[in-house]
Structure formats: structure tokens, C-alpha cells
Scaffold this active site. Structure first.
Site, PDB file in Angstrom:
ATOM      1  CG  LEU A 284      11.958 -29.350 -14.823  1.00  0.00           C
ATOM      2  CD1 LEU A 284      13.025 -30.407 -14.590  1.00  0.00           C
ATOM      3  CD2 LEU A 284      12.508 -27.976 -14.503  1.00  0.00           C
ATOM      4  CB  ILE A 287       9.150 -23.916 -17.502  1.00  0.00           C
ATOM      5  CG1 ILE A 287       8.101 -23.831 -16.391  1.00  0.00           C
ATOM      6  CG2 ILE A 287      10.020 -22.660 -17.514  1.00  0.00           C
ATOM      7  CD1 ILE A 287       8.693 -23.772 -14.990  1.00  0.00           C
ATOM      8  CG  HIS A 288      12.698 -26.673 -22.666  1.00  0.00           C
ATOM      9  ND1 HIS A 288      12.367 -27.282 -23.854  1.00  0.00           N
ATOM     10  CD2 HIS A 288      13.975 -26.260 -22.790  1.00  0.00           C
ATOM     11  CE1 HIS A 288      13.413 -27.251 -24.662  1.00  0.00           C
ATOM     12  NE2 HIS A 288      14.398 -26.633 -24.050  1.00  0.00           N
ATOM     13  CB  THR A 289       7.302 -26.030 -24.304  1.00  0.00           C
ATOM     14  OG1 THR A 289       7.864 -27.340 -24.413  1.00  0.00           O
ATOM     15  CG2 THR A 289       6.455 -25.752 -25.533  1.00  0.00           C
TER      16      THR A 289
END
Length: 467
Positions: A284, A287-289
Site C-alpha cells: 500500500l 502504490i501510494h507513493t
């Protein structure tokens, strides 16, 4: 003129019957209800009060008898467990009054403590935010309607109370609810509490998670409470934040709120939600970055890698994180480092590096890793740029000079990048997080460090406390 009082007698203990209901019971000429519930009110009945039982699943007959009796005596009290207005007798009494045009009979209702409220008090504070209640009984509601409501509750992120979850003849519906909640993106780590026979001598209280919930432990006397995405467990209690505490303590930290919502969105869009918590937490963050869902396929890690490295953080046996370039160091949250007493270091700016690189004909990042290993051989090493630095660490490990607490291998580029990552894999005893292929970067290496440092927040899916 007679009157009917529809009263909720609470979940089953005398302490949970309201004074208003006790006054009504004391006033009653006749009490109508299911015989099992008479035991809870008998001590309060006035002499001569008649108790009439119409049997289980005879709700309509019960209502008809109440109206008949109300034409003969002054006060009829119809009792329901919990609150009479929640899956109880109150709606049926009012419908029948309308059907019969019984304007001459006064009908009033008295609230009771519902089973979900009693269960919530025993579990802690699970209903601190928006709540919905769903019954899994399809005796009077088609299952397709119930299933739509389950999906809506899951999608809407409601705390959900579940009534009538299971019986001898209704054995599969709770399995389906569990499946639907997980399909609609609710985390397997979502706290779930259930209470059997709330308020009665047989009372049992359990706390588990949505993923570990075993429907075989549930029966018709049980009420479940499923948390929302912010619910968490603490010291054996289930808590759903209302928001007041966060507003006061985080000084309006909108950044964390946005990050939490982003994580929930990413989690809903994952192809494979059934992965270990440490892996999911790192994924997570990645992917967030990067906004790159390819990370699902290329983020590789040893089993329990995040947990293993974090244990060393908590034990105080990992005082240092070494990075290959300053951009990685800059991306590691200073608040987390300070909170945990960890130093993040990059040796590129060390005055010894340039001299060593020139003398030994190696890159500056290689020289930085050599110096780092001399001073911190057991650090967590994070690489987001230089494959030559990662290759240097591998060589030093093979020579017995380095014993890393863990390796984050995320160099980016086209030359030696893939090879450097393959070189890390044979070290079976070192926890590793690897971004396969050419992808990587300083921001990715830093965010994977941050995922490890805040792993305490993974189960509650609450990233960003050190923003």
C-alpha cells in the site's frame, strides 16, 4: 378506553430494564409476550396481572390478542426483548391499529436497550460512528434484498450490527456476509466483536477479525458488530473513533486523513487482497507513493520480512538505517526516526568517501557502503538509486563483513539494476524487500522504510501518523 403499551425490556438483565418500562409493567392488567421473557419481569408485576404467551413465531396472533384484550381491560403491555421498535412488536402493533381503524385504542411505545447496544458496551466502544443494523433472517425479507443491504453497508463503510446471524436452518448466510464484506474492500483485519446472550448469565464476549471470523461459533442468540475501516482493537476492546480525539491531538492533520482515504481506495482496488499484513502494508505504501499498481506483481519480499525488521526496531536492536543516496534519507519520516530512536545515514557527503572512491577506483556510492559497513554492519540498508551500491553490499555480506538487519532493494535504471536485485536473493537469513526489474527509486525506498517504522498502525490501516 383501553391502551396498549409496547415495551422493550432490554437484553435480559434487570439492570438493563428502563424505569419507564418497569412502571408500565407495574401498571399492566395483562402482559402479552413470548413466555421466555416473562421471567425478566415477573418480580415487578402487580397481583392479579395475567401473563399471556402466544408461542414463538406467533407475532401476529400476539398483536391480535393485545387488541382484543385492550377492549376488555385498561392496560395491555406487549413486551419485546431489546427495543420493541428494532425487529420487535412495535411496528406490527401500529400496522394492525391502522388496519383495524382502532382509533379508540391508544398505542404508545417505550424504548429499551437493544441487544446491539448492550453488546457494544461489553466490547468497548465499537459504534462510535455511523451505524447500520442488518438482520440475516429471510423469513420476511427476500435474501436478494438482504444481500443488497449487506453490500451497501460494506461499500458505505458503516459499522454494522448483525442480528439473527445463524440458526439450525439458516446456516450459510453469515458465510455469505463475510464474503461480501471482503469482496467490497473491507480489510480482513477489520475488528469483529460478537456477544452471545448479552446481559444474561450465559453471556460470552469474543473479539476477532473479519478474516478470522468463524461462523460456526455463532448461533441465533448472538449479535455481531463489524467495525468500519477506522475501527481497531486495543487491550481486548473494540474501538471506532468518532473523530473528536483525532481533531484535538492531530491539530487538524488533514494530510493523514487524506493518506488514510488513499490507502482505503488502494486496498479496494488490489487484485489480491488475501496477502499477509506486512506485505500488504508495504505494498500500500509503494502504490501510494508511485500510483503504480504494477507493484502488486513486482514488489517481492521474504515471508514476514516487514514484521521481522520491525521487531528489531521495537527491540532497540536496529539503531541505524543506511541509505545509498541522500534522497532516500530525506524521505524517511523524521518524526518516526525520533519516536523510535533511530538514525538514518547516507555516507555520500562524508569527506572520506571521495578520497576512497578515487584511491580504489570505485563509485562514490560503493565507497559510502564500504564505510557504512565498517561502522554499522547490522543496519537496515535501503537502496533507491545505485545498483553498484547494492552489489557492493552483497559482496561485503559474502565476505562476512556485513550482517544487515534487512535490505530494501529498489535501485532504478537500466544498467546492472536487475542483476543487483538478483544478487540479493540468495541471502536466505536476511529479510529482504525487493522491487523487481528496472523500477524503483529513492521515493520508493524511503516509503518502504516508513512502512516498516509505522507497522504498529498496519492492522488499523492508519498510515501517516508521523507526517
Amino acid at each position: 378506553m383501553g391502551k396498549i403499551i409496547v415495551a422493550g425490556i432490554g437484553p435480559g438483565s434487570k439492570e438493563d430494564i428502563t424505569p419507564a418500562v418497569l412502571d408500565a409493567v407495574r401498571e399492566a392488567d395483562v402482559v402479552v409476550g413470548y413466555k421466555y421473557y416473562f421471567q425478566f419481569i415477573e418480580p415487578y408485576l402487580r397481583p392479579g396481572c395475567q401473563c399471556i404467551d402466544t408461542g414463538m413465531k406467533k407475532e401476529r396472533q400476539r398483536a391480535e390478542q393485545a387488541f382484543q384484550l385492550a377492549t376488555e381491560v385498561n392496560t395491555v403491555v406487549v413486551i419485546s426483548s431489546g427495543d420493541a421498535g428494532i425487529y420487535g412488536m412495535a411496528p406490527l402493533i401500529y400496522e394492525m391499529k391502522r388496519e383495524r381503524h382502532a382509533d379508540h385504542i391508544e398505542v404508545t411505545t417505550l424504548p429499551g436497550i437493544s441487544a446491539f447496544q448492550k453488546a457494544a458496551s461489553l466490547l468497548g466502544a465499537p459504534i462510535g460512528h455511523d451505524l447500520c443494523i442488518i438482520s440475516l433472517s429471510d423469513l420476511m425479507t427476500p435474501w436478494e434484498h438482504i444481500e443488497r443491504r449487506i453490500r451497501a453497508a460494506a461499500i458505505g463503510d458503516f459499522v454494522t450490527a448483525v442480528y439473527n446471524p445463524k440458526s439450525n436452518g439458516r446456516y450459510w448466510q453469515l458465510y455469505r456476509l463475510q464474503e461480501l464484506f471482503l469482496q467490497e474492500g473491507r480489510s480482513p483485519e477489520t475488528p469483529v466483536g460478537y456477544v452471545r446472550q448479552a446481559g444474561r448469565p450465559e453471556q460470552t464476549v469474543r473479539l476477532t477479525t473479519l478474516g478470522q471470523l468463524d461462523p460456526e461459533e455463532i448461533d441465533m442468540f448472538t449479535v455481531l458488530l463489524i467495525g468500519n475501516s477506522q475501527s481497531y482493537s486495543y487491550e481486548g476492546r473494540m474501538i471506532t473513533p468518532r473523530g473528536y480525539y483525532a481533531s484535538a491531538t492531530q491539530e487538524g492533520n488533514k494530510g493523514q486523513q487524506i493518506m488514510m482515504e488513499s490507502f482505503r481506495t488502494i486496498e479496494r482496488e488490489l487484485k489480491n487482497k488475501d496477502i499477509p499484513l506486512g506485505h500488504k502494508w508495504a505494498l500500500l505504501h509503494a502504490i501510494h507513493t508511485t500510483a503504480d499498481f504494477d507493484m502488486e506483481d513486482i514488489l517481492r519480499m521474504d515471508e514476514g520480512a516487514v514484521e521481522s525488521i520491525y521487531k528489531k526496531v521495537k527491540d532497540g536492536t536496529l539503531p541505524t538505517i543506511v541509505t545509498d543516496v541522500t534522497m532516500v534519507t530525506s524521505g524517511i519520516r523524521k518524526g518516526a526516526l525520533q519516536r523510535l530512536g533511530i538514525e538514518a545515514k547516507c555516507y555520500l557527503s562524508d569527506t572520506r568517501v571521495a578520497k576512497m572512491a578515487t584511491q580504489q577506483a570505485i563509485t562514490r556510492t560503493q565507497a559510502g557502503i564500504r564505510l557504512a559497513v565498517e561502522e554499522h554492519p547490522d543496519a537496515l540498508f535501503a537502496f533507491g538509486n545505485a545498483p553498484t551500491a547494492l552489489m557492493e553490499l552483497c559482496d561485503l555480506i559474502r565476505k562476512g563483513k556485513a550482517r544487515p538487519a534487512g535490505i530494501i532493494a529498489a535501485p532504478v535504471g537500466f544498467v546492472h539494476v536487475r542483476e543487483s536485485k538478483h544478487m540479493v536473493k540468495p541471502f536466505k537469513d536476511i529479510p529482504k524487500i525487493i522491487v523487481e526489474g528496472r523500477k524503483g527509486g529513492s521515493n520508493l525506498a524511503a516509503t518502504l522504510c516508513n512502512a516498516i517504522l509505522c507497522f504498529d498502525d498496519a492492522a488499523q490501516l492508519r498510515p501517516g501518523r508521523d507526517l
